[in-house]
Design a protein around this motif. Structure first.
Motif, PDB file in Angstrom:
ATOM      1  N   THR A   3       0.759  -1.048  -0.158  1.00 19.45           N
ATOM      2  CA  THR A   3      -0.157  -0.056  -0.021  1.00 19.45           C
ATOM      3  C   THR A   3       0.739   1.099   0.056  1.00 19.45           C
ATOM      4  N   VAL A   5       1.065   5.048   0.912  1.00 17.75           N
ATOM      5  CA  VAL A   5       0.327   5.840   1.959  1.00 17.75           C
ATOM      6  C   VAL A   5       1.415   6.994   2.015  1.00 17.75           C
ATOM      7  N   THR A   7       1.738  10.465   4.116  1.00 14.73           N
ATOM      8  CA  THR A   7       1.299  11.269   5.446  1.00 14.73           C
ATOM      9  C   THR A   7       1.549  12.703   4.964  1.00 14.73           C
ATOM     10  N   ASP A 117      -7.305  -2.496   3.224  1.00 10.14           N
ATOM     11  CA  ASP A 117      -6.258  -1.704   3.943  1.00 10.14           C
ATOM     12  C   ASP A 117      -6.920  -0.782   5.035  1.00 10.14           C
ATOM     13  N   TYR A 119      -6.205   2.872   6.831  1.00  5.50           N
ATOM     14  CA  TYR A 119      -5.319   4.265   6.734  1.00  5.50           C
ATOM     15  C   TYR A 119      -5.602   4.905   7.977  1.00  5.50           C
ATOM     16  N   THR A 124      -4.097  11.095   5.963  1.00  5.49           N
ATOM     17  CA  THR A 124      -3.342  10.060   5.139  1.00  5.49           C
ATOM     18  C   THR A 124      -3.731  10.403   3.643  1.00  5.49           C
ATOM     19  N   VAL A 126      -3.462   8.758  -0.286  1.00  7.97           N
ATOM     20  CA  VAL A 126      -3.083   7.782  -0.863  1.00  7.97           C
ATOM     21  C   VAL A 126      -3.286   7.960  -2.593  1.00  7.97           C
ATOM     22  N   THR A 129      -4.427   3.437  -4.746  1.00 10.49           N
ATOM     23  CA  THR A 129      -4.846   2.341  -4.062  1.00 10.49           C
ATOM     24  C   THR A 129      -4.390   0.881  -4.772  1.00 10.49           C
TER      25      THR A 129
END
Length: 141
Positions: A3, A5, A7, A117, A119, A124, A126, A129
């Protein structure tokens, strides 16, 4: 399961990185052995974030925060209940700014037999995905 991700802190760090200069004050062995035609590639810029206000879960139909956007607020979502996206809709990028963990599901019924998933809710982002999101759950902290 992989995944991606990003931040808010990771995106800020990416923005601070500057591309390396082609001319270096300290010669290196690799620079001396490079062919004259070799040049550094273009600088890669961080992904552009989509619009998603604090307190919202935002889902986009396409990767890179593009395409049709759906916005869900905590006031309209029952905590720990499966929220399917509208029939025929799915998402390929998301931003979780709810302040609570959100699990995104490949299954429209939040079945754990497909991919899913969770998060974090502190911001967050993304950009892509690993599967098409068809439902989600918002959890208590």
């Amino acid at each position: 399961m992989r995944t991606t991700v990003l931040t808010t802190a990771a995106l800020a760090a990416l923005c601070l990185l500057a591309p390396a200069s082609a001319a270096s004050p300290v010669p290196s062995a690799t620079a001396a052995s490079a062919t004259p035609a070799a040049r550094p590639g273009p600088a890669v810029s961080p992904p552009r974030l989509g619009r998603c206000a604090p307190g919202e879960l935002c889902l986009w139909a396409k990767p890179g925060f593009a395409g049709a956007r759906q916005v869900h607020e905590l006031s309209g979502v029952e905590i720990e209940s499966c929220v399917p996206l509208p029939a025929g809709a799915d998402a390929q990028s998301l931003a979780n700014r709810t302040g609570r963990p959100v699990t995104a599901y490949q299954s429209a019924e939040c079945a754990e037999t497909g991919e899913f998933d969770t998060y974090p809710g502190g911001g967050t982002w993304v950009p892509q995905t690993p599967y098409r999101v068809r439902a989600f759950k918002v959890w208590e902290n």
